[in-house]
Design a protein around this motif. Structure first.
Motif, short mmCIF file in Angstrom:
data_model
loop_
_atom_site.label_atom_id
_atom_site.label_comp_id
_atom_site.label_asym_id
_atom_site.label_seq_id
_atom_site.Cartn_x
_atom_site.Cartn_y
_atom_site.Cartn_z
N ASP A 41 0.31 -7.73 -16.21
CA ASP A 41 1.76 -7.55 -16.06
C ASP A 41 2.30 -8.48 -14.97
N ASP A 42 3.53 -8.94 -15.16
CA ASP A 42 4.17 -9.81 -14.17
C ASP A 42 4.82 -9.04 -13.03
N GLU A 43 5.03 -7.75 -13.22
CA GLU A 43 5.59 -6.88 -12.18
C GLU A 43 4.80 -5.57 -12.20
N VAL A 44 4.32 -5.17 -11.03
CA VAL A 44 3.55 -3.93 -10.94
C VAL A 44 4.03 -3.17 -9.70
N LEU A 45 4.30 -1.89 -9.89
CA LEU A 45 4.83 -1.04 -8.83
C LEU A 45 3.74 -0.12 -8.27
N VAL A 46 3.73 0.01 -6.96
CA VAL A 46 2.99 1.09 -6.31
C VAL A 46 4.07 2.10 -5.92
N ASP A 47 4.01 3.25 -6.57
CA ASP A 47 5.09 4.23 -6.52
C ASP A 47 4.91 5.17 -5.33
N ALA A 48 5.72 4.97 -4.29
CA ALA A 48 5.64 5.77 -3.07
C ALA A 48 6.35 7.10 -3.24
N PRO A 49 5.94 8.10 -2.45
CA PRO A 49 6.65 9.38 -2.50
C PRO A 49 8.03 9.24 -1.87
N PRO A 67 10.25 3.72 0.19
CA PRO A 67 10.39 2.72 -0.87
C PRO A 67 9.04 2.34 -1.46
N GLY A 68 9.02 2.06 -2.76
CA GLY A 68 7.81 1.61 -3.41
C GLY A 68 7.47 0.18 -3.03
N GLY A 97 2.69 2.28 -10.94
CA GLY A 97 3.79 2.68 -11.81
C GLY A 97 3.30 3.02 -13.20
N GLU A 98 3.99 3.95 -13.82
CA GLU A 98 3.62 4.38 -15.17
C GLU A 98 3.67 3.21 -16.13
N GLY A 99 2.58 2.99 -16.84
CA GLY A 99 2.52 1.92 -17.83
C GLY A 99 2.13 0.57 -17.27
N ASP A 100 2.00 0.43 -15.95
CA ASP A 100 1.59 -0.86 -15.38
C ASP A 100 0.12 -1.10 -15.71
N GLU A 101 -0.19 -2.35 -16.08
CA GLU A 101 -1.57 -2.67 -16.47
C GLU A 101 -1.89 -4.13 -16.15
N PRO A 102 -3.19 -4.48 -16.20
CA PRO A 102 -3.59 -5.85 -15.89
C PRO A 102 -2.80 -6.86 -16.72
#
Length: 124
Positions: free
Chosen positions: A36-44, A48-49, A29-34
């Motif tokens: 973070d408490d929530e991190v998204l893998v953004d699926a096409p 669903p992600g 996900g945009e802006g996700d970084e080490p």
């Protein structure tokens, strides 16, 4: 109703999301970084992600829900080898001598997932 995310509890969301990003080829996900408490893998769309959320407790038992993956660019066995190289572990091998079956694996935090035969292997 629309299925937006599949959410996974995690002790290290960024590291686990990075693993799944490599597995799927989907971006973080945009802006996700080490850290973070929530991190998204953004699926096409419309898939669903995968959302990884930090929780204090460790995984202790088998998942009540898991994902079955079907390779589209490799055979099942090639995909198992690729995932092992990324850090996944073989958990249960359900392959049969006739080439059928699946493999249950575990990600970096022990979450189970299955790798099935590819579309080509299924003759679809």
């Amino acid at each position: 109703m629309i299925l937006r995310h599949v959410t996974v509890d995690s002790s290290e969301p960024y590291e686990l999301a990075r693993f799944w990003s490599e597995v799927t080829g989907w971006p973080l996900g945009e802006g996700d970084e080490p850290g973070d408490d929530e991190v998204l893998v953004d699926a096409p769309a419309p898939v669903p992600g995968l959302l990884f959320i930090r929780v204090p407790e460790a995984k202790t038992v088998k998942n009540r829900l898991h994902i079955d993956w079907q390779p589209d660019e490799r055979t099942r066995d090639e995909e198992v080898d690729r995932l092992t190289a990324l850090g996944a572990k073989l958990f249960e091998d359900h392959r049969t001598p006739d080439g059928l079956g699946w493999v249950t694996m575990q990600d970096l935090e022990g979450n189970e997932f299955c790798v099935e035969r590819s579309t080509l292997e299924r003759g679809v």
